[in-house]
Design an enzyme around this catalytic site. Structure first.
Site, mmCIF file in Angstrom:
data_model
loop_
_atom_site.group_PDB
_atom_site.id
_atom_site.type_symbol
_atom_site.label_atom_id
_atom_site.label_comp_id
_atom_site.label_asym_id
_atom_site.label_seq_id
_atom_site.Cartn_x
_atom_site.Cartn_y
_atom_site.Cartn_z
ATOM 1 N N ASP A 96 0.867 -1.185 0.000
ATOM 2 C CA ASP A 96 0.000 0.000 0.000
ATOM 3 C C ASP A 96 0.898 1.228 0.000
ATOM 4 O O ASP A 96 2.083 1.164 0.361
ATOM 5 C CB ASP A 96 -0.905 -0.002 1.247
ATOM 6 C CG ASP A 96 -2.165 0.845 1.074
ATOM 7 O OD1 ASP A 96 -3.266 0.253 0.965
ATOM 8 O OD2 ASP A 96 -2.052 2.090 1.063
ATOM 9 N N ASP A 145 3.749 2.753 -4.611
ATOM 10 C CA ASP A 145 2.708 3.469 -5.346
ATOM 11 C C ASP A 145 2.450 2.642 -6.601
ATOM 12 O O ASP A 145 3.351 2.489 -7.443
ATOM 13 C CB ASP A 145 3.218 4.869 -5.696
ATOM 14 C CG ASP A 145 2.212 5.680 -6.506
ATOM 15 O OD1 ASP A 145 1.242 5.082 -7.036
ATOM 16 O OD2 ASP A 145 2.420 6.895 -6.633
ATOM 17 N N VAL A 146 1.249 2.101 -6.741
ATOM 18 C CA VAL A 146 0.993 1.192 -7.868
ATOM 19 C C VAL A 146 1.066 1.881 -9.230
ATOM 20 O O VAL A 146 1.102 1.206 -10.257
ATOM 21 C CB VAL A 146 -0.370 0.461 -7.737
ATOM 22 C CG1 VAL A 146 -0.392 -0.460 -6.539
ATOM 23 C CG2 VAL A 146 -1.538 1.444 -7.720
ATOM 24 N N TYR A 202 -14.675 6.991 -12.127
ATOM 25 C CA TYR A 202 -14.562 5.753 -11.338
ATOM 26 C C TYR A 202 -15.257 4.595 -12.055
ATOM 27 O O TYR A 202 -14.687 3.518 -12.226
ATOM 28 C CB TYR A 202 -15.171 5.972 -9.958
ATOM 29 C CG TYR A 202 -15.123 4.751 -9.064
ATOM 30 C CD1 TYR A 202 -13.940 4.378 -8.429
ATOM 31 C CD2 TYR A 202 -16.253 3.969 -8.852
ATOM 32 C CE1 TYR A 202 -13.889 3.258 -7.615
ATOM 33 C CE2 TYR A 202 -16.210 2.854 -8.043
ATOM 34 C CZ TYR A 202 -15.022 2.506 -7.422
ATOM 35 O OH TYR A 202 -14.976 1.398 -6.623
ATOM 36 N N LYS A 206 -13.495 1.233 -13.620
ATOM 37 C CA LYS A 206 -13.796 -0.124 -13.150
ATOM 38 C C LYS A 206 -14.283 -1.009 -14.298
ATOM 39 O O LYS A 206 -14.028 -2.217 -14.309
ATOM 40 C CB LYS A 206 -14.808 -0.074 -12.010
ATOM 41 C CG LYS A 206 -14.217 0.520 -10.720
ATOM 42 C CD LYS A 206 -13.005 -0.272 -10.244
ATOM 43 C CE LYS A 206 -12.517 0.162 -8.869
ATOM 44 N NZ LYS A 206 -11.409 -0.662 -8.372
ATOM 45 N N THR A 232 -16.432 0.818 4.129
ATOM 46 C CA THR A 232 -14.986 1.061 4.289
ATOM 47 C C THR A 232 -14.763 2.579 4.304
ATOM 48 O O THR A 232 -15.671 3.350 3.980
ATOM 49 C CB THR A 232 -14.173 0.480 3.109
ATOM 50 O OG1 THR A 232 -14.383 1.331 1.956
ATOM 51 C CG2 THR A 232 -14.563 -0.954 2.775
HETATM 52 N N1 LIG Z 1 -16.039 0.501 -0.623
HETATM 53 C C1 LIG Z 1 -16.864 0.240 -1.634
HETATM 54 O O1 LIG Z 1 -18.084 0.376 -1.528
HETATM 55 C C2 LIG Z 1 -16.310 -0.294 -2.938
HETATM 56 C C3 LIG Z 1 -17.222 -0.793 -3.878
HETATM 57 C C4 LIG Z 1 -16.749 -1.323 -5.074
HETATM 58 C C5 LIG Z 1 -15.389 -1.381 -5.303
HETATM 59 N N2 LIG Z 1 -14.519 -0.886 -4.381
HETATM 60 C C6 LIG Z 1 -13.079 -0.998 -4.693
HETATM 61 O O2 LIG Z 1 -12.471 -1.835 -3.729
HETATM 62 C C7 LIG Z 1 -11.094 -1.476 -3.584
HETATM 63 C C8 LIG Z 1 -10.774 -1.261 -2.119
HETATM 64 O O3 LIG Z 1 -11.539 -0.163 -1.667
HETATM 65 P P1 LIG Z 1 -11.841 0.153 -0.125
HETATM 66 O O4 LIG Z 1 -13.276 0.403 -0.039
HETATM 67 O O5 LIG Z 1 -11.187 -0.848 0.755
HETATM 68 O O6 LIG Z 1 -11.144 1.578 -0.043
HETATM 69 P P2 LIG Z 1 -10.024 2.155 0.928
HETATM 70 O O7 LIG Z 1 -9.920 3.593 0.571
HETATM 71 O O8 LIG Z 1 -10.298 1.795 2.336
HETATM 72 O O9 LIG Z 1 -8.714 1.379 0.458
HETATM 73 C C9 LIG Z 1 -8.013 1.676 -0.719
HETATM 74 C C10 LIG Z 1 -6.533 1.494 -0.434
HETATM 75 O O10 LIG Z 1 -5.792 1.740 -1.642
HETATM 76 C C11 LIG Z 1 -4.604 2.416 -1.269
HETATM 77 N N3 LIG Z 1 -4.055 3.171 -2.401
HETATM 78 C C12 LIG Z 1 -4.606 4.261 -2.982
HETATM 79 N N4 LIG Z 1 -3.790 4.711 -3.943
HETATM 80 C C13 LIG Z 1 -2.722 3.883 -3.977
HETATM 81 C C14 LIG Z 1 -1.531 3.839 -4.775
HETATM 82 N N5 LIG Z 1 -1.292 4.741 -5.724
HETATM 83 N N6 LIG Z 1 -0.646 2.852 -4.541
HETATM 84 C C15 LIG Z 1 -0.883 1.937 -3.571
HETATM 85 N N7 LIG Z 1 -1.976 1.930 -2.774
HETATM 86 C C16 LIG Z 1 -2.876 2.901 -2.989
HETATM 87 C C17 LIG Z 1 -5.039 3.347 -0.138
HETATM 88 O O11 LIG Z 1 -3.932 3.793 0.631
HETATM 89 C C18 LIG Z 1 -5.998 2.460 0.626
HETATM 90 O O12 LIG Z 1 -5.338 1.760 1.670
HETATM 91 C C19 LIG Z 1 -10.903 -0.230 -4.465
HETATM 92 O O13 LIG Z 1 -10.360 -0.613 -5.713
HETATM 93 C C20 LIG Z 1 -12.314 0.285 -4.640
HETATM 94 O O14 LIG Z 1 -12.464 1.031 -5.816
HETATM 95 C C21 LIG Z 1 -14.946 -0.323 -3.225
#
Ligand SMILES: NC(=O)c1ccc[n+]([C@@H]2O[C@H](COP(=O)([O-])OP(=O)(O)OC[C@H]3O[C@@H](n4cnc5c(N)ncnc54)[C@H](O)[C@@H]3O)[C@@H](O)[C@H]2O)c1
Length: 242
Positions: A38, A59-60, A150, A154, A185
């Site tokens: 992360d 950083d991805v 977004y 996706k 989250t």
């Molecule tokens: N929460 C929802 O309702 C939801 C729904 C559908 C999809 N998602 C997807 O699920 C995944 C996880 O989301 P979440 O809800 O746990 O969100 P979150 O914000 O809690 O976690 C996302 C993580 O990605 C990390 N991150 C961001 N940019 C980065 C980078 N450049 N390099 C490395 N790490 C990086 C952040 O530090 C964070 O820890 C995401 O891809 C999100 O789009 C979330």
């Protein structure tokens, strides 16, 4: 009790985020050694320490970061069995308010980052493996609350996953995508209160999902129970899209 992931090495990006942490914990509880990757360095160290995993700060969107971290982790562990790509961001603004810089940033992290990770990890899976990407319900139905960039990003992750599945199948590598609905989250904190309040009602089950409910799908797709699945989508959304 038999542990499903004993002897497996799994790299989880976004491993310090809401869903990432839950999946890291579930994978470790099933015997996997987990690389917690992360951009949030402090959280990476805390989560990795909690589960006895390897902290990986990256950083991805950075090819150099991705290569350094993936190659180092694979060398240390003697290969990688599974990759889970949770790293992602959302811009929740309506499409006429999104600016070009933010549009690019969303695509850089969500799409380019996922592609860079797949590309870097595949050579370290010489005996096969499993890649689990994270799409979204928004990637299927379009962005309303979630923002146009977004949703489009996706949709790209969903299609990228099919390309990866075709590319890597001959190497015994599977690639599948989970499309979560609204999951409780920190990501949901970026939405306006009225938008956030309406989210549970979008699902037939009438509630938000829990990160642990996504972790169950990650375990299924990362492990052998899904051995005949590749290029597939798991929609885990409480019935918000059928
Ligand atoms: N929460 C929802 O309702 C939801 C729904 C559908 C999809 N998602 C997807 O699920 C995944 C996880 O989301 P979440 O809800 O746990 O969100 P979150 O914000 O809690 O976690 C996302 C993580 O990605 C990390 N991150 C961001 N940019 C980065 C980078 N450049 N390099 C490395 N790490 C990086 C952040 O530090 C964070 O820890 C995401 O891809 C999100 O789009 C979330």
């Amino acid at each position: 009790m038999t542990q499903r992931m004993t002897g497996r090495t799994v790299l989880v990006t976004g491993g310090a985020g809401g869903m990432g942490v839950a999946s890291v914990r579930a994978l470790a509880a099933e015997g996997a050694h987990v690389g917690v990757a992360d951009i949030n360095a402090d959280a990476v160290r805390a989560v990795a320490e909690e589960v006895g995993g390897t902290p990986l700060v990256l950083d991805v969107t950075s090819p150099d970061d991705v290569e350094r971290v993936v190659d180092g982790f694979a060398a240390e562990r003697g290969g990688i069995h599974a990759l889970v790509n949770f790293a992602g961001i959302v811009d929740p603004r309506p499409m006429d308010e999104i600016d070009p810089e933010s549009w690019s940033r969303v695509f850089d992290i969500n799409v380019r980052g996922t592609w860079l990770m797949c590309k870097a990890v595949i050579p370290h899976m010489p005996h096969g493996g499993s890649i689990v990407n994270i799409g979204s319900r928004a990637g299927l139905v379009g962005g309303t609350t979630s923002g146009a960039s977004y949703a489009a990003s996706k949709a790209a992750v969903i299609c990228l996953t099919k390309s990866v599945a075709k590319f890597a199948a001959a190497q015994g590598i599977r690639a599948n995508v989970i499309n979560p609905g609204c999951i409780e989250t920190p990501m949901l904190d970026s939405f306006a209160p009225e938008v956030r309040a309406a989210m549970p009602g979008q699902a037939a089950l009438g509630r938000l999902g829990r990160p642990e409910e996504i972790a169950d799908s990650v375990l299924f797709l990362a492990g052998d129970e899904s051995s005949f699945m590749t290029g597939a989508q798991l929609n885990v959304n409480g019935g918000s899209h059928m």
